[in-house]
Design a protein around this motif. Structure first.
Motif, PDB file in Angstrom:
ATOM      1  N   ALA A  44      47.171  -0.340 -44.502  1.00  0.00           N
ATOM      2  CA  ALA A  44      47.292   0.075 -46.130  1.00  0.00           C
ATOM      3  C   ALA A  44      45.745   0.427 -46.488  1.00  0.00           C
ATOM      4  CB  ALA A  44      47.758  -1.081 -46.933  1.00  0.00           C
ATOM      5  N   SER A  45      44.748  -0.191 -45.930  1.00  0.00           N
ATOM      6  CA  SER A  45      43.343   0.034 -46.293  1.00  0.00           C
ATOM      7  C   SER A  45      43.097   1.665 -45.865  1.00  0.00           C
ATOM      8  CB  SER A  45      42.467  -0.866 -45.664  1.00  0.00           C
ATOM      9  OG  SER A  45      42.601  -2.014 -46.324  1.00  0.00           O
ATOM     10  N   GLN A  46      43.633   1.995 -44.486  1.00  0.00           N
ATOM     11  CA  GLN A  46      43.176   3.270 -44.164  1.00  0.00           C
ATOM     12  C   GLN A  46      44.152   4.230 -44.843  1.00  0.00           C
ATOM     13  OE1 GLN A  46      43.603   4.149 -39.979  1.00  0.00           O
ATOM     14  NE2 GLN A  46      42.932   2.031 -39.409  1.00  0.00           N
ATOM     15  N   ILE A  47      45.139   4.117 -45.385  1.00  0.00           N
ATOM     16  CA  ILE A  47      45.992   4.902 -46.295  1.00  0.00           C
ATOM     17  C   ILE A  47      45.232   5.102 -47.712  1.00  0.00           C
ATOM     18  CG2 ILE A  47      48.082   5.424 -47.646  1.00  0.00           C
ATOM     19  CD1 ILE A  47      49.563   3.847 -45.173  1.00  0.00           C
ATOM     20  N   GLN A  65      59.922 -12.197 -47.443  1.00  0.00           N
ATOM     21  CA  GLN A  65      58.872 -12.825 -47.416  1.00  0.00           C
ATOM     22  C   GLN A  65      57.816 -12.815 -48.878  1.00  0.00           C
ATOM     23  OE1 GLN A  65      56.462 -11.377 -44.071  1.00  0.00           O
ATOM     24  NE2 GLN A  65      56.101 -13.630 -43.651  1.00  0.00           N
ATOM     25  N   PRO A  66      58.601 -13.547 -50.054  1.00  0.00           N
ATOM     26  CA  PRO A  66      57.984 -13.240 -51.260  1.00  0.00           C
ATOM     27  C   PRO A  66      56.462 -13.954 -51.197  1.00  0.00           C
ATOM     28  CG  PRO A  66      59.760 -15.071 -51.124  1.00  0.00           C
ATOM     29  CD  PRO A  66      59.777 -14.230 -49.661  1.00  0.00           C
ATOM     30  N   GLY A  67      55.880 -13.133 -51.954  1.00  0.00           N
ATOM     31  CA  GLY A  67      54.486 -13.699 -52.239  1.00  0.00           C
ATOM     32  C   GLY A  67      53.246 -13.401 -51.076  1.00  0.00           C
ATOM     33  N   GLY A  68      54.018 -12.464 -50.056  1.00  0.00           N
ATOM     34  CA  GLY A  68      53.108 -12.123 -49.020  1.00  0.00           C
ATOM     35  C   GLY A  68      51.975 -11.234 -49.415  1.00  0.00           C
ATOM     36  N   LEU A  69      52.140 -10.433 -50.347  1.00  0.00           N
ATOM     37  CA  LEU A  69      50.755  -9.746 -50.699  1.00  0.00           C
ATOM     38  C   LEU A  69      49.892 -10.441 -51.599  1.00  0.00           C
ATOM     39  CD1 LEU A  69      52.634  -6.186 -51.862  1.00  0.00           C
ATOM     40  CD2 LEU A  69      50.778  -6.544 -50.222  1.00  0.00           C
ATOM     41  N   HIS A  70      50.171 -11.764 -51.961  1.00  0.00           N
ATOM     42  CA  HIS A  70      49.142 -12.564 -52.426  1.00  0.00           C
ATOM     43  C   HIS A  70      48.449 -13.463 -51.617  1.00  0.00           C
ATOM     44  CE1 HIS A  70      51.744 -10.976 -55.875  1.00  0.00           C
ATOM     45  NE2 HIS A  70      50.586 -11.165 -56.399  1.00  0.00           N
ATOM     46  N   LYS A  73      44.455 -12.189 -47.381  1.00  0.00           N
ATOM     47  CA  LYS A  73      43.949 -10.996 -46.473  1.00  0.00           C
ATOM     48  C   LYS A  73      44.379  -9.614 -47.252  1.00  0.00           C
ATOM     49  CE  LYS A  73      48.310 -10.458 -43.893  1.00  0.00           C
ATOM     50  NZ  LYS A  73      48.724 -10.547 -42.506  1.00  0.00           N
ATOM     51  N   TRP A  74      45.059  -9.734 -48.364  1.00  0.00           N
ATOM     52  CA  TRP A  74      45.331  -8.819 -49.249  1.00  0.00           C
ATOM     53  C   TRP A  74      44.404  -8.516 -50.624  1.00  0.00           C
ATOM     54  CZ3 TRP A  74      48.314  -5.169 -47.233  1.00  0.00           C
ATOM     55  CH2 TRP A  74      49.509  -5.218 -46.218  1.00  0.00           C
ATOM     56  N   ASP A  75      43.682  -9.442 -50.869  1.00  0.00           N
ATOM     57  CA  ASP A  75      42.742  -9.500 -51.735  1.00  0.00           C
ATOM     58  C   ASP A  75      41.984  -8.377 -52.210  1.00  0.00           C
ATOM     59  OD1 ASP A  75      43.165 -12.288 -52.149  1.00  0.00           O
ATOM     60  OD2 ASP A  75      41.461 -12.990 -51.718  1.00  0.00           O
ATOM     61  N   ARG A  82      44.036   1.933 -57.639  1.00  0.00           N
ATOM     62  CA  ARG A  82      44.893   2.819 -57.116  1.00  0.00           C
ATOM     63  C   ARG A  82      45.954   2.186 -56.309  1.00  0.00           C
ATOM     64  NH1 ARG A  82      41.668   7.595 -54.547  1.00  0.00           N
ATOM     65  NH2 ARG A  82      43.573   8.785 -54.940  1.00  0.00           N
ATOM     66  N   VAL A  83      46.034   0.903 -56.179  1.00  0.00           N
ATOM     67  CA  VAL A  83      47.195   0.195 -55.649  1.00  0.00           C
ATOM     68  C   VAL A  83      48.182  -0.436 -56.724  1.00  0.00           C
ATOM     69  CG1 VAL A  83      47.594  -1.705 -53.872  1.00  0.00           C
ATOM     70  CG2 VAL A  83      45.757  -0.291 -53.476  1.00  0.00           C
ATOM     71  N   VAL A  84      49.411  -0.251 -56.119  1.00  0.00           N
ATOM     72  CA  VAL A  84      50.605  -0.775 -57.090  1.00  0.00           C
ATOM     73  C   VAL A  84      51.055  -1.723 -56.050  1.00  0.00           C
ATOM     74  CG1 VAL A  84      52.754  -0.096 -58.196  1.00  0.00           C
ATOM     75  CG2 VAL A  84      51.120   1.395 -58.173  1.00  0.00           C
ATOM     76  N   ILE A  85      51.346  -3.276 -56.701  1.00  0.00           N
ATOM     77  CA  ILE A  85      51.736  -4.208 -55.770  1.00  0.00           C
ATOM     78  C   ILE A  85      52.999  -4.534 -56.496  1.00  0.00           C
ATOM     79  CG2 ILE A  85      51.401  -6.499 -55.446  1.00  0.00           C
ATOM     80  CD1 ILE A  85      49.245  -4.915 -54.107  1.00  0.00           C
ATOM     81  N   LEU A  86      54.142  -4.438 -55.737  1.00  0.00           N
ATOM     82  CA  LEU A  86      55.598  -4.706 -56.012  1.00  0.00           C
ATOM     83  C   LEU A  86      56.245  -5.791 -55.271  1.00  0.00           C
ATOM     84  CD1 LEU A  86      57.046  -1.106 -56.249  1.00  0.00           C
ATOM     85  CD2 LEU A  86      56.092  -2.504 -58.046  1.00  0.00           C
ATOM     86  N   SER A  87      56.935  -6.462 -55.958  1.00  0.00           N
ATOM     87  CA  SER A  87      57.746  -7.557 -55.329  1.00  0.00           C
ATOM     88  C   SER A  87      58.959  -6.992 -54.292  1.00  0.00           C
ATOM     89  CB  SER A  87      58.281  -8.658 -56.398  1.00  0.00           C
ATOM     90  OG  SER A  87      59.535  -9.263 -55.919  1.00  0.00           O
ATOM     91  N   GLY A  88      58.885  -8.019 -53.391  1.00  0.00           N
ATOM     92  CA  GLY A  88      60.508  -7.562 -52.558  1.00  0.00           C
ATOM     93  C   GLY A  88      61.572  -7.462 -53.103  1.00  0.00           C
TER      94      GLY A  88
END
Length: 198
Positions: A44-47, A65-70, A73-75, A82-88
Motif C-alpha cells: 500500500a505504501s508503494q502504491i 478481519q474487522p479493525g485490521g486497518l486500525h 502497522k497501518w498508522d 490521500r488514503v481512504v479507509i473502508l470497513s470490510g
C-alpha cells in the motif's frame, strides 16, 4: 476505542480517480506462498508513493478481519489525506458501479469480482486467474501505474474465460465440473457473490 474510524464514503467525492487495494486476511497462504510480497502495508505504501495528482488510494479491510486497518502497522497510511479507509462491511459493488477505479491486489476474490464488473485489475500474485482477460500481472506494486491507460475488457470475455477455466481444471466429483455451460451466467456469478464473497 471500540468504535473504529473510517473515511467518508468515496462515491460522494467523484472528482478523484481511485486505486483500490483490498486487504487479504492475515495470515493467508497467498501472502506466504503465491506472491513475493507478504507485508500488505508495504504494498500500500508503494502504491501511495506513486499516485499521480488527482488519485487517491482506497484501502478496504477484509470482511473477516474487522479493525485490521486500525492495527499499529497501518498508522502512517491512515494519516495520509490521500488514503481512504473502508470497513470490510462496505459494499464493494458501490465502488465498482460509481468510481473511476483501478484495482491492485495480490490475488483476492475482490480482484476477480472487479474484473467481472469490467474494471481494470492488476495482480501481484501467481493466482489461477492471472491470465484472464482484463487481468494484468504486475511485477511490483509501483507497476500499478501501467494500469492507468488500460481499457476495461468486456465482462462477457472474463465470464467466458472463467467458465472454460472451471470446466477445464475442476476435477470430476466437484459441483463445478461440467456445470458452467449455463444460460444465465450473470445469475451464476450473483449466486457466488451472495454465498461466498459476502
Amino acid at each position: 476505542s471500540v468504535f473504529k474510524k473510517y473515511s467518508k464514503d468515496p462515491i460522494k467525492s467523484l472528482n478523484y480517480n481511485y486505486v483500490l487495494y483490498p486487504l487479504h486476511y492475515e495470515p493467508e497462504s497467498i501472502l506466504n506462498y503465491f506472491s513475493t510480497y507478504s507485508r500488505q502495508e508495504e504494498i500500500a505504501s508503494q502504491i501511495l508513493d506513486t499516485l499521480p495528482l488527482g488519485y487517491k488510494l482506497i484501502l478496504k479491510e477484509h470482511p473477516s478481519q474487522p479493525g485490521g486497518l486500525h492495527l499499529k502497522k497501518w498508522d502512517d497510511l491512515r494519516k495520509s489525506k490521500r488514503v481512504v479507509i473502508l470497513s470490510g462491511k462496505y459494499d464493494s459493488k458501490k465502488l465498482f458501479n460509481h468510481l473511476n477505479l483501478k484495482i491492485v491486489s495480490i490475488g483476492s476474490t475482490m480482484a476477480l469480482e472487479a474484473a467481472l464488473y469490467g474494471k481494470v485489475v492488476g495482480v501481484l500474485g501467481n493466482v489461477h486467474f492471472v491470465k484472464a482477460p482484463g487481468i494484468h500481472k504486475l511485477e511490483s506494486p509501483k507497476d500499478w501505474t501501467s494500469l492507468i491507460d488500460k481499457k476495461p475488457v468486456n465482462p462477457l470475455a472474463i465470464k467466458k474465460w472463467y467458465s472454460e477455466f472451471i470446466n477445464n481444471y475442476c476435477i470430476e466429483a466437484t459441483i463445478m465440473k461440467d456445470n458452467t455451460k449455463i444460460k444465465d451466467f450473470d445469475k451464476f456469478i450473483m449466486n457466488i457473490e451472495t454465498n461466498i464473497i459476502n
